[in-house]
Design an enzyme around this catalytic site. Structure first.
Site, PDB file in Angstrom:
ATOM      1  N   CYS A 147      -1.337   6.531   9.646  1.00  0.00           N
ATOM      2  CA  CYS A 147      -0.147   5.856  10.163  1.00  0.00           C
ATOM      3  C   CYS A 147      -0.510   4.571  10.884  1.00  0.00           C
ATOM      4  CB  CYS A 147       0.561   6.735  11.183  1.00  0.00           C
ATOM      5  SG  CYS A 147       1.135   8.252  10.503  1.00  0.00           S
ATOM      6  N   GLU A 196       0.836  -1.198   0.000  1.00  0.00           N
ATOM      7  CA  GLU A 196       0.000   0.000   0.000  1.00  0.00           C
ATOM      8  C   GLU A 196       0.873   1.251   0.000  1.00  0.00           C
ATOM      9  OE1 GLU A 196      -4.201  -1.159   2.002  1.00  0.00           O
ATOM     10  OE2 GLU A 196      -2.536  -0.930   3.388  1.00  0.00           O
ATOM     11  N   CYS A 201       5.957  -3.972  16.145  1.00  0.00           N
ATOM     12  CA  CYS A 201       5.493  -2.953  17.104  1.00  0.00           C
ATOM     13  C   CYS A 201       4.044  -3.272  17.490  1.00  0.00           C
ATOM     14  CB  CYS A 201       5.607  -1.553  16.507  1.00  0.00           C
ATOM     15  SG  CYS A 201       7.314  -1.149  16.077  1.00  0.00           S
ATOM     16  N   CYS A 209       3.607   8.658   0.580  1.00  0.00           N
ATOM     17  CA  CYS A 209       4.061   7.809   1.685  1.00  0.00           C
ATOM     18  C   CYS A 209       4.219   6.405   1.103  1.00  0.00           C
ATOM     19  CB  CYS A 209       3.011   7.842   2.795  1.00  0.00           C
ATOM     20  SG  CYS A 209       3.393   6.732   4.156  1.00  0.00           S
ATOM     21  N   CYS A 256       6.029  -6.272   7.679  1.00  0.00           N
ATOM     22  CA  CYS A 256       7.128  -5.732   8.483  1.00  0.00           C
ATOM     23  C   CYS A 256       7.519  -6.751   9.540  1.00  0.00           C
ATOM     24  CB  CYS A 256       6.691  -4.431   9.157  1.00  0.00           C
ATOM     25  SG  CYS A 256       8.026  -3.592  10.037  1.00  0.00           S
ATOM     26  N   SER A 258      11.927   7.111   7.915  1.00  0.00           N
ATOM     27  CA  SER A 258      11.495   6.883   9.290  1.00  0.00           C
ATOM     28  C   SER A 258      11.924   5.488   9.727  1.00  0.00           C
ATOM     29  CB  SER A 258       9.970   7.007   9.363  1.00  0.00           C
ATOM     30  OG  SER A 258       9.509   6.715  10.662  1.00  0.00           O
ATOM     31  N   SER A 268      11.257   6.628  15.288  1.00  0.00           N
ATOM     32  CA  SER A 268      10.034   6.262  15.995  1.00  0.00           C
ATOM     33  C   SER A 268      10.398   5.924  17.442  1.00  0.00           C
ATOM     34  CB  SER A 268       9.388   5.053  15.308  1.00  0.00           C
ATOM     35  OG  SER A 268       8.857   5.456  14.069  1.00  0.00           O
ATOM     36  N   LEU A 269      10.319   6.918  18.304  1.00  0.00           N
ATOM     37  CA  LEU A 269      10.799   6.726  19.679  1.00  0.00           C
ATOM     38  C   LEU A 269       9.696   6.145  20.577  1.00  0.00           C
ATOM     39  CD1 LEU A 269      13.554   7.196  21.025  1.00  0.00           C
ATOM     40  CD2 LEU A 269      12.647   9.330  21.941  1.00  0.00           C
ATOM     41  N   GLY A 310       6.660  -1.492   6.404  1.00  0.00           N
ATOM     42  CA  GLY A 310       8.046  -1.947   6.438  1.00  0.00           C
ATOM     43  C   GLY A 310       8.987  -1.036   7.190  1.00  0.00           C
ATOM     44  N   CYS A 369       0.890  -1.379  15.930  1.00  0.00           N
ATOM     45  CA  CYS A 369       0.870  -1.137  14.477  1.00  0.00           C
ATOM     46  C   CYS A 369       0.201  -2.295  13.736  1.00  0.00           C
ATOM     47  CB  CYS A 369       2.297  -0.944  13.972  1.00  0.00           C
ATOM     48  SG  CYS A 369       2.379  -0.698  12.184  1.00  0.00           S
TER      49      CYS A 369
HETATM   50  N1  SAH Z   1       9.108   1.204  10.296  1.00  0.00           N
HETATM   51  C1  SAH Z   1       9.255   2.621  10.238  1.00  0.00           C
HETATM   52  C2  SAH Z   1       8.303   3.345   9.301  1.00  0.00           C
HETATM   53  C3  SAH Z   1       6.851   2.938   9.219  1.00  0.00           C
HETATM   54  S1  SAH Z   1       5.603   3.523  10.284  1.00  0.00           S
HETATM   55  C4  SAH Z   1       9.179   3.201  11.627  1.00  0.00           C
HETATM   56  O1  SAH Z   1       8.942   2.479  12.579  1.00  0.00           O
HETATM   57  O2  SAH Z   1       9.419   4.386  11.778  1.00  0.00           O
HETATM   58  C5  SAH Z   1       5.448   5.230  10.251  1.00  0.00           C
HETATM   59  C6  SAH Z   1       5.021   5.788  11.650  1.00  0.00           C
HETATM   60  O3  SAH Z   1       3.679   5.401  11.993  1.00  0.00           O
HETATM   61  C7  SAH Z   1       5.921   5.243  12.751  1.00  0.00           C
HETATM   62  O4  SAH Z   1       6.310   6.257  13.619  1.00  0.00           O
HETATM   63  C8  SAH Z   1       4.992   4.268  13.425  1.00  0.00           C
HETATM   64  O5  SAH Z   1       5.398   3.994  14.714  1.00  0.00           O
HETATM   65  C9  SAH Z   1       3.672   4.979  13.334  1.00  0.00           C
HETATM   66  N2  SAH Z   1       2.510   4.101  13.645  1.00  0.00           N
HETATM   67  C10 SAH Z   1       2.448   2.770  13.552  1.00  0.00           C
HETATM   68  N3  SAH Z   1       1.247   2.318  13.963  1.00  0.00           N
HETATM   69  C11 SAH Z   1       0.520   3.391  14.315  1.00  0.00           C
HETATM   70  C12 SAH Z   1      -0.813   3.587  14.791  1.00  0.00           C
HETATM   71  N4  SAH Z   1      -1.637   2.555  14.977  1.00  0.00           N
HETATM   72  N5  SAH Z   1      -1.217   4.838  15.044  1.00  0.00           N
HETATM   73  C13 SAH Z   1      -0.394   5.897  14.820  1.00  0.00           C
HETATM   74  N6  SAH Z   1       0.853   5.779  14.354  1.00  0.00           N
HETATM   75  C14 SAH Z   1       1.318   4.544  14.112  1.00  0.00           C
END
Ligand code: SAH
Length: 368
Positions: free
Chosen positions: A348, A105, A129, A118, A125, A206, A229-230, A174, A132
């Site tokens: 996101c 996507e 997390c 994006c 992935c 990111s 992504s902290l 990813g 996500c």
């Molecule tokens: N793998 C990379 C990039 C993909 S995600 C990363 O971790 O940065 C892009 C952003 O969306 C990341 O900051 C991720 O943590 C955030 N994200 C993932 N799931 C989410 C959710 N359910 N709600 C809001 N942001 C989310």
């Protein structure tokens, strides 16, 4: 037997090199090997990336002979649009079909005066997390450079971008640094002056925080903006949210960020998904401000985009504002990310393939 021989012959003479996976330098080398003038690589880039022409026969500034040689040895794939949804807010989500039948996507985000693509770097992935949706798919496979760039190529044509400037964020499906070489090759192709000529400052990569890869990125001649992504200021909270935190601590990530070369006005973005009652307290906000002291940073707060099967809640707007206020009182630059395209699950962390062929990991994800 005769049938088999014919099949074998066909396989041998099929063009095997996917041209869109190659940087211009790599095309030059391949052309030299075929006895074609290397500068033709620049012309190929113009046809594909500036004019959207993918059929060798239509590349009229190449001789018939060269066109024939190219068609014999190279193939130019274009991702097919399997589905296209437009959100009430103008965000457009695309489901794209890859050559092996898998899907990714990509999202187009038009905003006042700016346009952002994006894009995904992997099918699914591996990072896992816990908030996500993409993570529930597991990792399908890495995308090739052509598949990463191809998302921009297809979306730009679909939204009739014309020659307008655009940004690219590697924030789709990813983890870009888990597919390092192919992602970097994709960026070299996107930034090539003979093609899209995208300025690197218009790209944001990111990452979940893979420290050795951040160190490697710091040595690249082509440098995108960096977003980390902290999601937590305390190690124990982060471990609950981001499995790779067991390997790379917040301390190590921030140390790598302090060493990361930044141009005069650049800053590193820290993304922070706010989860009610988990990482959204005043204490965590103050801790975050302290951690970022002295770093050229900005924090992007992302209130959770909830989804079925994600075991967290979105905090109230008051909580989000209070968290942001504490950061800015401590002189940390902070923005709250607008959720775009939530009605079409384009926001996101909401990218996950529903239809199409599913990997076992995907089916497992559905079952949870
Ligand atoms: N793998 C990379 C990039 C993909 S995600 C990363 O971790 O940065 C892009 C952003 O969306 C990341 O900051 C991720 O943590 C955030 N994200 C993932 N799931 C989410 C959710 N359910 N709600 C809001 N942001 C989310």
């Amino acid at each position: 037997m005769a049938h088999e021989a014919a099949a074998t012959k066909k396989a041998v003479t099929m063009p095997t090199i996917e041209l869109t996976d190659l940087t211009r330098d790599e095309i030059e080398t391949a052309l030299r090997d075929l006895g074609v003038e290397p500068y033709r690589a620049g012309q190929l880039f113009q046809w594909i990336y500036q004019r959207g022409v993918v059929d060798f026969a239509s590349m009229t500034n190449l001789s018939q002979d060269v066109r024939r040689t190219l068609a014999e040895h190279f193939h130019i794939s274009t991702l097919a649009i399997a589905r296209h949804d437009t959100s009430e807010d103008g965000t457009e989500k695309f489901l794209l079909l890859l050559r092996d039948g898998r899907h990714v996507e990509s999202v187009f985000i038009p905003d006042a005066g700016s346009r952002t693509f994006c894009v995904s770097t992997q099918v699914g992935c591996a990072m896992g997390c816990t908030f996500c949706l993409t993570a529930t798919m597991g990792l399908g496979r890495n995308l090739s450079p052509g598949e990463i760039v191809g998302q921009v190529r297809v979306l730009a044509a679909a939204v009739a971008l014309g020659g307008k400037a655009f940004n690219v964020v590697l924030m789709g499906m990813g983890e870009p640094l888990h597919n390092y070489d192919q992602t970097m090759a994709a960026l070299r192709i996107l930034c090539d002056k003979a093609g899209c000529a995208l300025p690197p400052r218009r790209i944001t990569l990111s990452t979940v925080g893979l420290v050795p890869a951040i160190e490697r990125l710091a040595t690249e001649p082509l440098m995108p903006n960096l977003a980390i992504s902290l999601h937590a200021a305390s190690e124990d909270v982060r471990i609950r949210l981001v499995p790779s935190a067991r390997k790379y601590s917040i301390t190590e990530i921030l140390a790598a960020c302090r060493r990361f070369p930044l141009k005069h006005r650049d800053r590193i973005t820290f993304e922070y998904v706010l989860l009610a009652g988990v990482n959204d307290s005043d204490t965590e906000a103050r801790k975050l401000a302290k951690l970022l002291r002295g770093l050229r940073a900005k924090v992007n707060l992302i209130p959770l985009n909830p989804a079925a099967g994600i075991p967290f809640q979105r905090p109230s707007d008051d909580r989000v504002n209070q968290f942001g206020r504490i950061l800015s009182e401590h002189h940390v630059a902070v923005t709250v990310r607008k959720s775009r395209g939530r009605d079409i699950r384009a926001a996101c962390g909401q990218l996950a393939i529903e239809g199409g062929r599913k990997s076992p990991a995907q089916s497992l994800g559905d079952a949870i």
